[in-house]
Motif scaffolding. Structure first.
Motif, PDB file in Angstrom:
ATOM      1  N   MET A   1       0.864  -1.148  -0.136  1.00  0.00           N
ATOM      2  CA  MET A   1       0.032   0.070  -0.207  1.00  0.00           C
ATOM      3  C   MET A   1       0.982   1.103   0.074  1.00  0.00           C
ATOM      4  N   GLY A   2       0.582   2.170  -0.806  1.00  0.00           N
ATOM      5  CA  GLY A   2       1.152   3.608  -0.771  1.00  0.00           C
ATOM      6  C   GLY A   2       0.563   4.379   0.312  1.00  0.00           C
ATOM      7  N   LYS A   3       0.894   5.654   0.353  1.00  0.00           N
ATOM      8  CA  LYS A   3       0.580   6.494   1.655  1.00  0.00           C
ATOM      9  C   LYS A   3      -0.709   6.692   1.524  1.00  0.00           C
ATOM     10  N   PRO A   4      -1.362   6.398   2.595  1.00  0.00           N
ATOM     11  CA  PRO A   4      -2.980   6.387   2.688  1.00  0.00           C
ATOM     12  C   PRO A   4      -3.385   8.030   2.722  1.00  0.00           C
ATOM     13  N   ILE A   5      -4.694   8.232   2.288  1.00  0.00           N
ATOM     14  CA  ILE A   5      -5.252   9.244   2.423  1.00  0.00           C
ATOM     15  C   ILE A   5      -6.670   9.032   2.653  1.00  0.00           C
ATOM     16  N   ILE A   6      -7.207   9.316   3.717  1.00  0.00           N
ATOM     17  CA  ILE A   6      -8.525   8.833   4.356  1.00  0.00           C
ATOM     18  C   ILE A   6      -9.840   9.631   4.163  1.00  0.00           C
ATOM     19  N   PHE A   7     -10.738   9.294   3.742  1.00  0.00           N
ATOM     20  CA  PHE A   7     -12.086   9.869   3.625  1.00  0.00           C
ATOM     21  C   PHE A   7     -13.064   9.031   4.261  1.00  0.00           C
ATOM     22  N   CYS A   8     -13.654   9.603   5.333  1.00  0.00           N
ATOM     23  CA  CYS A   8     -14.559   8.895   6.392  1.00  0.00           C
ATOM     24  C   CYS A   8     -15.799   9.663   6.379  1.00  0.00           C
ATOM     25  N   ASP A   9     -16.690   8.561   6.152  1.00  0.00           N
ATOM     26  CA  ASP A   9     -18.090   9.295   6.421  1.00  0.00           C
ATOM     27  C   ASP A   9     -18.449   9.560   7.969  1.00  0.00           C
ATOM     28  N   PHE A  10     -19.392  10.266   8.068  1.00  0.00           N
ATOM     29  CA  PHE A  10     -19.899  10.502   9.734  1.00  0.00           C
ATOM     30  C   PHE A  10     -20.964   9.696  10.258  1.00  0.00           C
ATOM     31  N   ASP A  11     -22.214   9.835   9.673  1.00  0.00           N
ATOM     32  CA  ASP A  11     -23.518   9.273  10.265  1.00  0.00           C
ATOM     33  C   ASP A  11     -23.508   7.746  10.213  1.00  0.00           C
ATOM     34  N   GLY A  12     -23.586   6.843  11.236  1.00  0.00           N
ATOM     35  CA  GLY A  12     -23.639   5.842  11.179  1.00  0.00           C
ATOM     36  C   GLY A  12     -22.111   5.124  10.842  1.00  0.00           C
ATOM     37  N   THR A  13     -21.157   5.898  10.720  1.00  0.00           N
ATOM     38  CA  THR A  13     -19.783   5.311  10.580  1.00  0.00           C
ATOM     39  C   THR A  13     -18.972   5.840  11.711  1.00  0.00           C
ATOM     40  N   ILE A  14     -18.656   7.197  11.999  1.00  0.00           N
ATOM     41  CA  ILE A  14     -18.098   7.819  13.201  1.00  0.00           C
ATOM     42  C   ILE A  14     -19.149   7.621  14.325  1.00  0.00           C
ATOM     43  N   THR A  15     -20.333   7.883  14.067  1.00  0.00           N
ATOM     44  CA  THR A  15     -21.283   7.556  15.098  1.00  0.00           C
ATOM     45  C   THR A  15     -21.889   6.127  14.941  1.00  0.00           C
ATOM     46  N   GLU A  16     -22.553   5.516  15.998  1.00  0.00           N
ATOM     47  CA  GLU A  16     -22.991   4.413  15.682  1.00  0.00           C
ATOM     48  C   GLU A  16     -24.418   4.377  15.108  1.00  0.00           C
ATOM     49  N   THR A  17     -25.206   5.277  15.080  1.00  0.00           N
ATOM     50  CA  THR A  17     -26.464   5.404  14.566  1.00  0.00           C
ATOM     51  C   THR A  17     -26.238   6.721  13.360  1.00  0.00           C
ATOM     52  N   ASP A  18     -27.218   6.647  12.362  1.00  0.00           N
ATOM     53  CA  ASP A  18     -27.569   7.852  11.569  1.00  0.00           C
ATOM     54  C   ASP A  18     -28.390   9.260  12.317  1.00  0.00           C
ATOM     55  N   ASN A  19     -27.463  10.177  12.445  1.00  0.00           N
ATOM     56  CA  ASN A  19     -28.178  11.037  13.249  1.00  0.00           C
ATOM     57  C   ASN A  19     -29.353  11.716  12.674  1.00  0.00           C
ATOM     58  N   ILE A  20     -29.496  11.802  11.236  1.00  0.00           N
ATOM     59  CA  ILE A  20     -30.663  12.264  10.544  1.00  0.00           C
ATOM     60  C   ILE A  20     -31.705  11.369  10.898  1.00  0.00           C
ATOM     61  N   ILE A  21     -31.528  10.222  10.629  1.00  0.00           N
ATOM     62  CA  ILE A  21     -32.784   9.144  11.009  1.00  0.00           C
ATOM     63  C   ILE A  21     -33.017   9.330  12.528  1.00  0.00           C
ATOM     64  N   SER A  22     -32.016   9.521  13.402  1.00  0.00           N
ATOM     65  CA  SER A  22     -32.547   9.614  14.805  1.00  0.00           C
ATOM     66  C   SER A  22     -33.334  10.890  15.007  1.00  0.00           C
ATOM     67  N   GLU A  71     -27.028  14.199  23.979  1.00  0.00           N
ATOM     68  CA  GLU A  71     -27.202  13.370  24.846  1.00  0.00           C
ATOM     69  C   GLU A  71     -27.383  11.578  24.172  1.00  0.00           C
ATOM     70  N   THR A  72     -27.837  11.486  23.005  1.00  0.00           N
ATOM     71  CA  THR A  72     -27.915  10.294  22.430  1.00  0.00           C
ATOM     72  C   THR A  72     -26.804   9.635  21.509  1.00  0.00           C
ATOM     73  N   SER A  73     -26.055  10.469  20.778  1.00  0.00           N
ATOM     74  CA  SER A  73     -25.379  10.143  19.723  1.00  0.00           C
ATOM     75  C   SER A  73     -23.867   9.261  20.622  1.00  0.00           C
ATOM     76  N   VAL A  74     -23.475   8.295  20.254  1.00  0.00           N
ATOM     77  CA  VAL A  74     -22.381   7.434  20.541  1.00  0.00           C
ATOM     78  C   VAL A  74     -21.380   7.282  19.458  1.00  0.00           C
ATOM     79  N   ILE A  75     -20.344   7.832  19.795  1.00  0.00           N
ATOM     80  CA  ILE A  75     -18.961   7.691  18.717  1.00  0.00           C
ATOM     81  C   ILE A  75     -18.538   6.151  18.742  1.00  0.00           C
ATOM     82  N   ARG A  76     -18.397   5.798  17.601  1.00  0.00           N
ATOM     83  CA  ARG A  76     -17.951   4.378  17.677  1.00  0.00           C
ATOM     84  C   ARG A  76     -16.627   4.146  18.287  1.00  0.00           C
TER      85      ARG A  76
END
Length: 220
Positions: A1-22, A71-76
């Motif tokens: 693998m070369g030098k990584p460059i990371i693109f990360c989603d937020f809702d449902g990825t960084i947080t355990e649930t989708d915040n819009i759906i919540s 109060e309710t969002s949980v970071i993965r």
């Protein structure tokens, strides 16, 4: 693998649930579900569907919405360690979210800074919440109505042949950017679509899984 460059989603990825759906489950009238189903079936574009969803919620509830998510969002699990790992190893980390600025920035504040945060914008001056789209599709995007167009954002960032693109995500908004990736970390709906479209991916449950993979694959 070369030098990584990371693109990360937020809702449902960084947080355990989708915040819009919540938020919709808690604050929107019942018709939100039919709109959600139309987005998933692609009867509605993401941009059109999400606009309709937030138009169901009064602007007067802004503080209530944010308080609820704080109060309710949980970071993965492992995200804090994952951010530290990227900083220690000089790996660029961009957050690309189909979520809204009024909750993305507050929920990420204690973990940054990042190389960039891209998300949609909201205003609360009208009777209902209005969504604005600062990252529309570029000329290369065939979809036209992505909302926050993740592939267009990736194309706007200087990436050399030495870089390997890593995408981390879970949902319909992550499918197109996954087609650009050398490595995809996928959960839930995105994992299903990666299999459907024959996109190779690594299944992950926590960000500790992502760290373990990178430690194994990225040259020291």
């Amino acid at each position: 693998m070369g030098k990584p460059i990371i693109f990360c989603d937020f809702d449902g990825t960084i947080t355990e649930t989708d915040n819009i759906i919540s938020l919709m489950k808690q604050f929107a009238p019942p018709e939100w579900e039919s709109i959600k189903n139309q987005i998933l079936s692609r009867e509605l574009s993401i941009r059109e569907g999400v606009t309709k969803l937030f138009d169901l919620i009064p602007s007067s509830k802004k503080e209530e919405l944010l308080s609820y998510l704080q109060e309710t969002s949980v970071i993965r699990k492992g995200f804090k360690e994952f951010v530290s790992y990227t900083k220690e190893n000089d790996i660029p980390l961009y957050i690309i979210s189909g979520g809204m600025d009024f909750f993305v920035y507050p929920l990420l504040k204690q973990y940054g800074p990042f190389d960039g945060i891209f998300c949609n914008q909201t205003t609360f001056e009208d009777q209902t919440i209005k969504v604005h789209w600062p990252f529309p599709c570029d000329a290369e995007c065939d979809n036209g109505e992505c909302g926050c167009c993740k592939p267009s954002i990736i194309r706007s960032i200087e990436i050399t042949e030495k870089h390997d693109i890593i995408v981390i995500g879970d949902s319909v908004t992550d499918i197109e950017m996954s087609k650009y990736a050398h490595t995809v970390f996928a959960r839930d709906y995105l994992a299903e679509k990666c299999e459907e479209y024959s996109i190779p991916y690594e299944k992950f449950e926590t960000f500790h899984d992502c760290i373990a993979f990178l430690k194994k694959e990225v040259p020291a």
